[in-house]
Design a protein around this motif. Structure first.
Motif, PDB file in Angstrom:
ATOM      1  N   ARG A 172    -128.790  -1.357 -14.712  1.00 58.14           N
ATOM      2  CA  ARG A 172    -128.180  -1.651 -16.010  1.00 58.14           C
ATOM      3  C   ARG A 172    -126.721  -1.221 -16.109  1.00 58.14           C
ATOM      4  NH1 ARG A 172    -131.521  -2.951 -20.212  1.00 58.14           N
ATOM      5  NH2 ARG A 172    -130.097  -2.019 -21.708  1.00 58.14           N
ATOM      6  N   LEU A 173    -126.334  -0.184 -15.388  1.00 58.25           N
ATOM      7  CA  LEU A 173    -124.967   0.329 -15.516  1.00 58.25           C
ATOM      8  C   LEU A 173    -124.023  -0.413 -14.567  1.00 58.25           C
ATOM      9  CD1 LEU A 173    -125.429   4.200 -15.783  1.00 58.25           C
ATOM     10  CD2 LEU A 173    -125.128   2.530 -17.612  1.00 58.25           C
ATOM     11  N   PRO A 174    -122.878  -0.882 -15.067  1.00 55.88           N
ATOM     12  CA  PRO A 174    -121.907  -1.556 -14.199  1.00 55.88           C
ATOM     13  C   PRO A 174    -121.490  -0.661 -13.037  1.00 55.88           C
ATOM     14  CG  PRO A 174    -121.289  -1.773 -16.525  1.00 55.88           C
ATOM     15  CD  PRO A 174    -122.413  -0.787 -16.468  1.00 55.88           C
ATOM     16  N   GLN A 175    -121.354  -1.249 -11.843  1.00 63.84           N
ATOM     17  CA  GLN A 175    -120.959  -0.465 -10.682  1.00 63.84           C
ATOM     18  C   GLN A 175    -119.565   0.134 -10.839  1.00 63.84           C
ATOM     19  OE1 GLN A 175    -122.641   0.435  -7.901  1.00 63.84           O
ATOM     20  NE2 GLN A 175    -124.488  -0.463  -8.818  1.00 63.84           N
ATOM     21  N   ASN A 176    -118.709  -0.540 -11.601  1.00 61.03           N
ATOM     22  CA  ASN A 176    -117.342  -0.040 -11.773  1.00 61.03           C
ATOM     23  C   ASN A 176    -117.192   0.852 -13.006  1.00 61.03           C
ATOM     24  OD1 ASN A 176    -117.469  -1.926 -13.856  1.00 61.03           O
ATOM     25  ND2 ASN A 176    -116.252  -3.473 -12.770  1.00 61.03           N
ATOM     26  N   LEU A 177    -118.315   1.342 -13.536  1.00 58.92           N
ATOM     27  CA  LEU A 177    -118.256   2.147 -14.757  1.00 58.92           C
ATOM     28  C   LEU A 177    -117.450   3.423 -14.556  1.00 58.92           C
ATOM     29  CD1 LEU A 177    -119.157   2.481 -17.678  1.00 58.92           C
ATOM     30  CD2 LEU A 177    -121.254   3.562 -16.852  1.00 58.92           C
ATOM     31  N   GLY A 178    -117.570   4.049 -13.381  1.00 56.71           N
ATOM     32  CA  GLY A 178    -116.813   5.268 -13.118  1.00 56.71           C
ATOM     33  C   GLY A 178    -115.318   5.030 -13.170  1.00 56.71           C
ATOM     34  N   ALA A 179    -114.865   3.938 -12.544  1.00 55.66           N
ATOM     35  CA  ALA A 179    -113.438   3.611 -12.565  1.00 55.66           C
ATOM     36  C   ALA A 179    -112.976   3.320 -13.983  1.00 55.66           C
ATOM     37  CB  ALA A 179    -113.172   2.403 -11.660  1.00 55.66           C
ATOM     38  N   LEU A 180    -113.797   2.626 -14.749  1.00 62.56           N
ATOM     39  CA  LEU A 180    -113.455   2.335 -16.142  1.00 62.56           C
ATOM     40  C   LEU A 180    -113.358   3.620 -16.959  1.00 62.56           C
ATOM     41  CD1 LEU A 180    -115.754  -0.769 -16.768  1.00 62.56           C
ATOM     42  CD2 LEU A 180    -113.261  -0.774 -16.538  1.00 62.56           C
ATOM     43  N   ALA A 181    -114.253   4.575 -16.675  1.00 68.64           N
ATOM     44  CA  ALA A 181    -114.227   5.843 -17.409  1.00 68.64           C
ATOM     45  C   ALA A 181    -112.931   6.599 -17.145  1.00 68.64           C
ATOM     46  CB  ALA A 181    -115.435   6.690 -17.017  1.00 68.64           C
ATOM     47  N   ARG A 182    -112.460   6.592 -15.897  1.00 66.55           N
ATOM     48  CA  ARG A 182    -111.205   7.273 -15.584  1.00 66.55           C
ATOM     49  C   ARG A 182    -110.034   6.609 -16.297  1.00 66.55           C
ATOM     50  NH1 ARG A 182    -113.662   7.463 -10.424  1.00 66.55           N
ATOM     51  NH2 ARG A 182    -114.201   9.599  -9.815  1.00 66.55           N
ATOM     52  N   ILE A 183    -110.035   5.288 -16.310  1.00 63.00           N
ATOM     53  CA  ILE A 183    -108.968   4.567 -17.015  1.00 63.00           C
ATOM     54  C   ILE A 183    -109.052   4.846 -18.510  1.00 63.00           C
ATOM     55  CG2 ILE A 183    -108.115   2.258 -17.615  1.00 63.00           C
ATOM     56  CD1 ILE A 183    -109.124   1.361 -14.813  1.00 63.00           C
ATOM     57  N   GLY A 184    -110.263   4.816 -19.045  1.00 59.69           N
ATOM     58  CA  GLY A 184    -110.437   5.074 -20.467  1.00 59.69           C
ATOM     59  C   GLY A 184    -109.990   6.462 -20.878  1.00 59.69           C
ATOM     60  N   GLN A 185    -110.179   7.449 -19.984  1.00 63.64           N
ATOM     61  CA  GLN A 185    -109.779   8.818 -20.309  1.00 63.64           C
ATOM     62  C   GLN A 185    -108.274   8.915 -20.556  1.00 63.64           C
ATOM     63  OE1 GLN A 185    -110.434  11.664 -17.152  1.00 63.64           O
ATOM     64  NE2 GLN A 185    -110.689  13.353 -18.602  1.00 63.64           N
ATOM     65  N   THR A 186    -107.479   8.158 -19.818  1.00 66.73           N
ATOM     66  CA  THR A 186    -106.025   8.193 -19.994  1.00 66.73           C
ATOM     67  C   THR A 186    -105.594   7.482 -21.281  1.00 66.73           C
ATOM     68  OG1 THR A 186    -105.652   6.126 -18.768  1.00 66.73           O
ATOM     69  CG2 THR A 186    -105.758   8.167 -17.487  1.00 66.73           C
ATOM     70  N   PHE A 187    -106.522   6.742 -21.879  1.00 69.18           N
ATOM     71  CA  PHE A 187    -106.195   5.930 -23.053  1.00 69.18           C
ATOM     72  C   PHE A 187    -106.661   6.577 -24.359  1.00 69.18           C
ATOM     73  CE2 PHE A 187    -106.289   2.056 -25.686  1.00 69.18           C
ATOM     74  CZ  PHE A 187    -105.117   1.430 -25.285  1.00 69.18           C
ATOM     75  N   ARG A 188    -107.314   7.724 -24.270  1.00 69.79           N
ATOM     76  CA  ARG A 188    -107.938   8.305 -25.453  1.00 69.79           C
ATOM     77  C   ARG A 188    -106.936   8.672 -26.547  1.00 69.79           C
ATOM     78  NH1 ARG A 188    -113.048   8.924 -25.817  1.00 69.79           N
ATOM     79  NH2 ARG A 188    -114.369   8.676 -23.980  1.00 69.79           N
ATOM     80  N   SER A 189    -105.775   9.129 -26.172  1.00 68.69           N
ATOM     81  CA  SER A 189    -104.786   9.497 -27.199  1.00 68.69           C
ATOM     82  C   SER A 189    -104.349   8.273 -27.995  1.00 68.69           C
ATOM     83  CB  SER A 189    -103.574  10.168 -26.547  1.00 68.69           C
ATOM     84  OG  SER A 189    -102.975   9.290 -25.601  1.00 68.69           O
ATOM     85  N   LEU A 190    -104.242   7.109 -27.337  1.00 65.74           N
ATOM     86  CA  LEU A 190    -103.867   5.888 -28.049  1.00 65.74           C
ATOM     87  C   LEU A 190    -105.009   5.404 -28.945  1.00 65.74           C
ATOM     88  CD1 LEU A 190    -102.029   3.926 -25.197  1.00 65.74           C
ATOM     89  CD2 LEU A 190    -100.997   5.133 -27.124  1.00 65.74           C
ATOM     90  N   ALA A 191    -106.239   5.580 -28.475  1.00 71.77           N
ATOM     91  CA  ALA A 191    -107.403   5.130 -29.259  1.00 71.77           C
ATOM     92  C   ALA A 191    -107.595   5.954 -30.524  1.00 71.77           C
ATOM     93  CB  ALA A 191    -108.662   5.193 -28.396  1.00 71.77           C
ATOM     94  N   GLN A 192    -106.943   7.107 -30.605  1.00 74.43           N
ATOM     95  CA  GLN A 192    -107.064   7.924 -31.811  1.00 74.43           C
ATOM     96  C   GLN A 192    -106.408   7.255 -33.022  1.00 74.43           C
ATOM     97  OE1 GLN A 192    -105.559  11.806 -30.820  1.00 74.43           O
ATOM     98  NE2 GLN A 192    -107.318  12.305 -29.535  1.00 74.43           N
ATOM     99  N   ALA A 193    -105.673   6.180 -32.795  1.00 78.27           N
ATOM    100  CA  ALA A 193    -105.111   5.419 -33.911  1.00 78.27           C
ATOM    101  C   ALA A 193    -106.196   4.710 -34.709  1.00 78.27           C
ATOM    102  CB  ALA A 193    -104.101   4.396 -33.381  1.00 78.27           C
ATOM    103  N   LEU A 194    -107.368   4.532 -34.091  1.00 73.32           N
ATOM    104  CA  LEU A 194    -108.483   3.903 -34.789  1.00 73.32           C
ATOM    105  C   LEU A 194    -109.224   4.941 -35.625  1.00 73.32           C
ATOM    106  CD1 LEU A 194    -109.925   1.725 -31.874  1.00 73.32           C
ATOM    107  CD2 LEU A 194    -108.536   0.945 -33.805  1.00 73.32           C
ATOM    108  N   PRO A 195    -109.842   4.525 -36.736  1.00 72.38           N
ATOM    109  CA  PRO A 195    -110.603   5.473 -37.562  1.00 72.38           C
ATOM    110  C   PRO A 195    -111.718   6.118 -36.770  1.00 72.38           C
ATOM    111  CG  PRO A 195    -110.297   3.380 -38.703  1.00 72.38           C
ATOM    112  CD  PRO A 195    -109.833   3.161 -37.300  1.00 72.38           C
ATOM    113  N   LEU A 196    -111.919   7.408 -36.970  1.00 67.42           N
ATOM    114  CA  LEU A 196    -112.988   8.130 -36.301  1.00 67.42           C
ATOM    115  C   LEU A 196    -114.342   7.625 -36.793  1.00 67.42           C
ATOM    116  CD1 LEU A 196    -113.631  10.503 -34.377  1.00 67.42           C
ATOM    117  CD2 LEU A 196    -113.676  11.997 -36.397  1.00 67.42           C
ATOM    118  N   GLY A 197    -115.298   7.513 -35.896  1.00 69.37           N
ATOM    119  CA  GLY A 197    -116.640   7.098 -36.283  1.00 69.37           C
ATOM    120  C   GLY A 197    -117.010   5.740 -35.725  1.00 69.37           C
ATOM    121  N   ARG A 198    -117.557   4.903 -36.595  1.00 70.50           N
ATOM    122  CA  ARG A 198    -118.141   3.641 -36.150  1.00 70.50           C
ATOM    123  C   ARG A 198    -117.121   2.719 -35.492  1.00 70.50           C
ATOM    124  NH1 ARG A 198    -120.723  -0.640 -40.383  1.00 70.50           N
ATOM    125  NH2 ARG A 198    -121.230  -2.306 -38.930  1.00 70.50           N
ATOM    126  N   THR A 199    -115.912   2.602 -36.067  1.00 63.42           N
ATOM    127  CA  THR A 199    -114.906   1.684 -35.518  1.00 63.42           C
ATOM    128  C   THR A 199    -114.504   2.100 -34.112  1.00 63.42           C
ATOM    129  OG1 THR A 199    -114.047   1.193 -37.723  1.00 63.42           O
ATOM    130  CG2 THR A 199    -112.609   0.714 -35.857  1.00 63.42           C
TER     131      THR A 199
END
Length: 464
Positions: A146-173
């Motif tokens: 069920r888990l994408p094989q490239n999920l680990g690589a995506l997680a590393r990329i996503g970690q560098t993007f977390r500060s930008l994602a904080q522009a979105l409302p916390l919670g469901r969005t």
């Protein structure tokens, strides 16, 4: 839970393993996935272990594990497959105060190593406390698929993007944003254009969510079923996992509530017949309040929400505020009770109708069509009938019901502590003696099972 799962930081930390055989090699294959400093202690390490040493993946020592070395290690594994040698390793580990695992010896181990799905840095650990390795492997295989094989690589990329994602409302969005990235946009972009494509997909997705209107609150009225968590529908499981707020009845099994996210707000709004209860108006207010704040609300009801669950009252309350909703049916207690009896609720030649009735309503004991119920062959599932049993019994007998009409009593239907009793109508109240759990009465139906406790008449022996 006997073993509490944790994730240890073993990067650049010493791990000692004593042994050289198949058990040692199997454990090393798992340990080599980490960044730990692994040392294998054995006078004659196997060819595979020597090969790993030549590749710089671990070190070997032909001497035994000393007390000083054991104190420096974060974990120690005994895998020599020789009881006397492994016992000696255990004594050294105990003297050093270091966590110890005797491979394939659960009783002598301080910790166990779970089955692992590796999408570094995403790691899924699966444990059965050593009781069912086959089950752990089956779960592992299911998750691997069920888990994408490239999920680990995506997680590393996503970690560098977390500060930008904080522009979105916390919670469901924000949660929806990351879910869309990891399981929809991200895998496709990475497969097509690699890391650069996955990073670009993040920027595009962020712009899409920033431009979107804030999501409105929503209410799901979900049936939790009769008790057994395995009878919960797949749709109910999915909705529970996504919920921000869960308002549940008293009878909802605790194991079902465990399916919720840890961050979800869980509120007990249970009612007790003729006892402590939250006012319906207060429950309505809680539902509308959280939904008005934009939350994904689950109103979780035992059984089916449309069967004596005050569903209409709650629907009318949210309609005033124009809140969207959906209804997810559940297995009602009458169906589970009939299954426990090994009987059908309807049968040709016996009953052409089935009545679902309640023992009491807002005004007290509930009046029914007693004359119709008293006729031969009538069948009814009676909810909340325990405290009203004497009233029900008297009314039916007054209207001509056969005193020997069978009644099945099912306590804690579908649960491990389920109890089935059978009695004629004239012994109903006695048969309910000492029953403390929720009860469903099936009037006009007797159990097929011989395990049911039988009450023959009002003078029946009440020793249970």
């Amino acid at each position: 839970m006997k073993y509490f799962p944790i994730f240890l930081d073993v990067a650049q930390q010493p791990i000692a393993l004593v042994g050289r055989g198949e058990a040692a090699v199997a454990k090393l294959r798992l340990l080599l996935k980490t960044k730990a400093k692994i040392t294998v202690y054995d006078p004659a390490p196997s060819a595979q272990i020597q090969s790993w040493e030549q590749d710089g993946l671990l070190k070997t020592s032909k001497g035994g594990l000393t007390l000083d070395q054991a104190r420096q290690a974060q974990l120690i594994y005994a895998a020599s497959e020789d009881d006397s040698c492994d016992l000696q390793t255990q004594k050294v580990a105990q003297s050093a105060g270091t966590l110890f695992n005797w491979v394939d010896n659960l009783q002598q181990s301080q910790f166990i190593t779970p089955a692992i799905v590796d999408r570094d840095p995403v790691t899924v650990a699966i444990g059965t406390e050593g009781t069912a390795p086959v089950v752990a492997r089956a779960i592992k295989r299911h998750i691997e698929e069920r888990l994408p094989q490239n999920l680990g690589a995506l997680a590393r990329i996503g970690q560098t993007f977390r500060s930008l994602a904080q522009a979105l409302p916390l919670g469901r969005t924000r949660r929806d944003f990351w879910s869309s990235y990891y399981f929809s946009k991200g895998p496709g972009a990475y497969a097509a254009r690699g890391g650069q494509g996955a990073r670009q997909a993040l920027h595009e997705l962020l712009a899409e969510y920033q431009d979107a209107r804030p999501k409105q609150g929503h209410v799901d009225f979900v049936g939790a079923g009769p008790g057994d968590p395995t009878l919960l529908t797949h749709k109910a499981r999915v909705i529970l996992h996504e919920a921000d707020v869960i308002l549940h009845d008293r009878l909802v099994d605790r194991r079902i509530l465990e399916l919720a996210r840890r961050e979800a707000t869980i509120i007990d709004v249970g009612k007790t017949g003729f006892g402590p209860a939250m006012a319906q108006e207060d429950i309505n207010q809680l539902i509308t309040h959280h939904a008005a704040q934009g939350a994904q609300v689950v109103r979780l009801k035992s059984g089916d929400p449309a069967v004596f669950g005050r569903l209409d009252e709650e629907l009318e309350a949210i309609a005033v505020h124009d809140i969207s909703y959906s209804i997810v049916p559940g297995i009602t207690a009458a169906s589970a009770a009939a299954a426990a009896l090994g009987r059908s609720l309807t049968r040709r030649g016996r009953n052409s109708q089935l009545r679902l009735i309640t023992g009491h309503d807002m005004a007290g004991y509930a009046e029914q069509d007693w004359r119709g119920l008293a006729k031969p062959g009538a069948v009814a599932a009676i909810y909340m009938g325990k405290t009203a049993a004497r009233f029900i019994q008297t009314r039916l007998l007054m209207h001509g019901a056969d005193p020997l009409t069978p009644v099945s009593i099912i306590e804690n239907s579908s649960s491990a502590d389920e109890v089935i009793r059978a009695a004629p109508l004239n012994a109903l109240t006695e048969a309910l003696y000492a029953m403390a759990g929720p009860v469903v009465l099936l009037y006009g139906i007797s159990p097929r099972t011989a395990a049911a406790q039988i009450f023959q008449n009002q003078e029946a022996d009440l020793c249970l």
